[in-house]
Design a protein around this motif. Structure first.
Motif, PDB file in Angstrom:
ATOM      1  N   GLY A 368      -8.961  10.330  14.395  1.00 24.07           N
ATOM      2  CA  GLY A 368      -8.772  11.723  14.790  1.00 24.07           C
ATOM      3  C   GLY A 368      -7.336  12.197  14.721  1.00 24.07           C
ATOM      4  O   GLY A 368      -7.042  13.343  15.079  1.00 24.07           O
ATOM      5  N   LYS A 369      -6.419  11.336  14.265  1.00 21.70           N
ATOM      6  CA  LYS A 369      -5.008  11.708  14.172  1.00 21.70           C
ATOM      7  C   LYS A 369      -4.573  11.771  12.706  1.00 21.70           C
ATOM      8  O   LYS A 369      -5.022  10.975  11.884  1.00 21.70           O
ATOM      9  N   ASN A 370      -3.684  12.720  12.423  1.00 27.78           N
ATOM     10  CA  ASN A 370      -3.160  12.874  11.065  1.00 27.78           C
ATOM     11  C   ASN A 370      -1.867  12.083  10.911  1.00 27.78           C
ATOM     12  O   ASN A 370      -0.930  12.240  11.708  1.00 27.78           O
ATOM     13  N   LYS A 371      -1.827  11.245   9.892  1.00 28.27           N
ATOM     14  CA  LYS A 371      -0.622  10.470   9.601  1.00 28.27           C
ATOM     15  C   LYS A 371      -0.067  10.930   8.258  1.00 28.27           C
ATOM     16  O   LYS A 371      -0.733  10.838   7.230  1.00 28.27           O
ATOM     17  N   ASP A 372       1.158  11.474   8.275  1.00 36.80           N
ATOM     18  CA  ASP A 372       1.782  11.926   7.035  1.00 36.80           C
ATOM     19  C   ASP A 372       2.178  10.719   6.191  1.00 36.80           C
ATOM     20  O   ASP A 372       2.870   9.807   6.673  1.00 36.80           O
ATOM     21  N   LEU A 373       1.752  10.721   4.926  1.00 33.25           N
ATOM     22  CA  LEU A 373       2.041   9.602   4.028  1.00 33.25           C
ATOM     23  C   LEU A 373       3.199   9.902   3.085  1.00 33.25           C
ATOM     24  O   LEU A 373       4.121   9.103   2.947  1.00 33.25           O
ATOM     25  N   VAL A 374       3.138  11.046   2.418  1.00 32.91           N
ATOM     26  CA  VAL A 374       4.181  11.362   1.442  1.00 32.91           C
ATOM     27  C   VAL A 374       4.210  12.868   1.201  1.00 32.91           C
ATOM     28  O   VAL A 374       3.192  13.550   1.320  1.00 32.91           O
ATOM     29  N   GLU A 375       5.391  13.362   0.905  1.00 29.88           N
ATOM     30  CA  GLU A 375       5.555  14.772   0.539  1.00 29.88           C
ATOM     31  C   GLU A 375       5.731  14.859  -0.972  1.00 29.88           C
ATOM     32  O   GLU A 375       6.468  14.073  -1.569  1.00 29.88           O
ATOM     33  N   LEU A 376       5.037  15.813  -1.593  1.00 29.04           N
ATOM     34  CA  LEU A 376       5.074  15.965  -3.048  1.00 29.04           C
ATOM     35  C   LEU A 376       5.811  17.241  -3.432  1.00 29.04           C
ATOM     36  O   LEU A 376       5.622  18.294  -2.812  1.00 29.04           O
ATOM     37  N   LYS A 377       6.635  17.134  -4.459  1.00 32.82           N
ATOM     38  CA  LYS A 377       7.446  18.251  -4.939  1.00 32.82           C
ATOM     39  C   LYS A 377       6.870  18.800  -6.250  1.00 32.82           C
ATOM     40  O   LYS A 377       5.975  18.198  -6.849  1.00 32.82           O
TER      41      LYS A 377
END
Length: 454
Positions: A368-377
């Motif tokens: 139920g929790k969101n885990k940020d993995l990577v940001e894309l450009k």
């Protein structure tokens, strides 16, 4: 061996039949089909056995013999016998699939004919172009209002071609409707000098007279109308135009004509209808009125917005210019606000997305929790595996900020690859390389994590 295989099939023992058939050094498939009793159940088992043994051509023949034409067509296509598949799809009146199969087989004229049956005029135009039928391809593009492409093809038609006059009328119409009146007049005058005035060229002379009249070359226009009337006294409104021009020439003032006849001539081009290949009478095409004021700086050439960006992405670097254009044509442009979900975790993917502007965030939902993995450009792409795999996605992708993207849906992607095997090979190779690169990256990260925890 034949008797033994048929015995297994009669008992429904497909596994044993497949094993025996697959291990035969000689090709006994045709003999097996010929000797098999025409029993429905046994024939079905024979088709299943041949399919399981990956002898798709003979499996298709058995299905066709049982009048299971759709299955047979699919199997013929699977072993690249596209002409057989096309004929069966046509028998089923599945015109779209018949067209695709004829196109793959290289029978482009038949492909165009069947594309026309389902109103897929753009594919029909492309097929006529592949068949080097410049006239019909140009005519379809003309009526689809793809004027640059139409001009490119119609210009290849020589004066000795049976369709030269109609092609000239279309080219003159394109030039005139884009404001190039002088070029349109020159085109019509060239035809007039080459062929001369006869019943088949009345339309050319009439269009020429119209353009001369619009350029206020009243005496020249009147002469053309008189030539037309001399050959055919009742041709359209030539007699009325002569009378009107005589009056205006005498007055020495600008022609003002609000007649219903000319208004009808200046209407838009009629809606697209399927083009018959049979020879037709050439008639004058309606011309758009010239815009008031200084000459328009109209451009027929269109610019593919975002094409350079798309071409620069790693996903398409191995494609040729023509192949890249094919991909650009199936791209949709999306503009999304920050926080919108592009791909939902654990749901089947629907499209490939290529980020043009903004930023994307890849997240993993766990407990139920969101885990940020990577940001894309910009330049990054996501969702490519959804084009080839129906499996649920492994992560959620959202827009981190207002973003612009290219979208290629699975439907458009499959349609393009079905029409071009070379593109398919290149794109699948890129997908494989991308997958391998991500697996190596994941392996390296896991290895580093293990060392850190040791």
């Amino acid at each position: 061996m034949i008797k033994e295989i048929l015995g297994h099939l009669g008992q429904g023992d497909l596994e044993s039949a497949v094993q025996l058939y697959s291990h035969c050094q000689e090709d006994i498939g045709y003999l097996l089909i010929a000797k098999a009793p025409r029993d429905q159940k046994l024939m079905q088992n024979l088709a299943k056995m041949l399919f399981a043994a990956k002898d798709f051509e003979k499996a298709a023949q058995v299905c066709e013999a049982m009048a299971e034409y759709k299955k047979a067509a699919e199997l013929y296509a699977r072993c690249d016998l596209y002409d057989n598949a096309a004929e069966l799809y046509a028998k089923l009146e599945d015109w779209e699939m018949a067209a695709q199969m004829f196109e793959k087989h290289g029978d482009y004229n038949l492909a165009a004919e069947y594309y026309s049956k389902v109103n897929n005029y753009e594919r029909a135009a492309i097929s006529f172009e592949k068949a080097v039928n410049h006239f019909l391809a140009g005519k379809y593009y003309f009526q689809l209002k793809k004027y640059q492409k139409s001009m490119e093809l119609l210009q290849k038609i020589s004066s000795s071609d049976d369709h030269y006059l109609e092609a000239a009328l279309m080219m003159g119409n394109i030039l005139a409707s884009h404001g190039y009146l002088d070029l349109a007049i020159q085109k019509y005058q060239n035809v007039a000098q080459t062929v001369g005035l006869n019943k088949s060229t009345l339309g050319v002379f009439y269009n020429l007279a119209q353009l001369l009249e619009r350029q206020k070359k009243l005496i020249e226009a009147k002469k053309n109308y008189e030539d037309i009337r001399g050959l055919d006294p009742g041709y359209r409104d030539a007699a009325q135009r002569i009378a009107a021009l005589e009056t205006e020439i005498m007055k020495g003032v600008e022609v003002v004509d609000a007649s219903a006849a000319e208004a009808e001539l200046l209407e838009e081009i009629e809606e697209l209808q399927p083009v018959e290949e049979a020879e037709q009478e050439v008639v004058a095409m309606p011309l758009k009125p010239a815009a008031a004021g200084p000459p328009a700086k109209a451009q027929i050439v269109s610019v593919m917005e975002g094409f350079e960006f798309l071409k620069s992405t790693s996903l398409f670097e191995s494609l040729s210019l023509g192949e890249m254009k094919a991909f650009w044509n199936i791209c949709a442009n999306l503009q999304l606000q920050a926080g919108e979900i592009l791909i939902e975790q654990d749901q089947p993917g629907q499209a490939l997305f290529i980020l043009k502007k903004g930023a994307l965030l890849v997240q993993r939902i766990e407990g139920g929790k969101n885990k940020d993995l990577v940001e894309l450009k910009p330049g990054a792409h996501v969702g490519e595996m959804s084009l080839v795999d129906n499996a649920p996605t492994s992560a959620r992708v959202i827009t981190k900020e207002d973003s612009e993207l290219f979208q290629i849906t699975r439907e458009k992607f499959e349609e393009l690859l079905n029409q071009n095997d070379k593109i398919a090979i290149k794109v699948y190779q890129v997908f494989i390389n991308t997958l391998c690169q991500r697996l190596r990256q994941t392996t390296a990260e896991l290895s580093a994590a293990k060392k850190a925890s040791a």
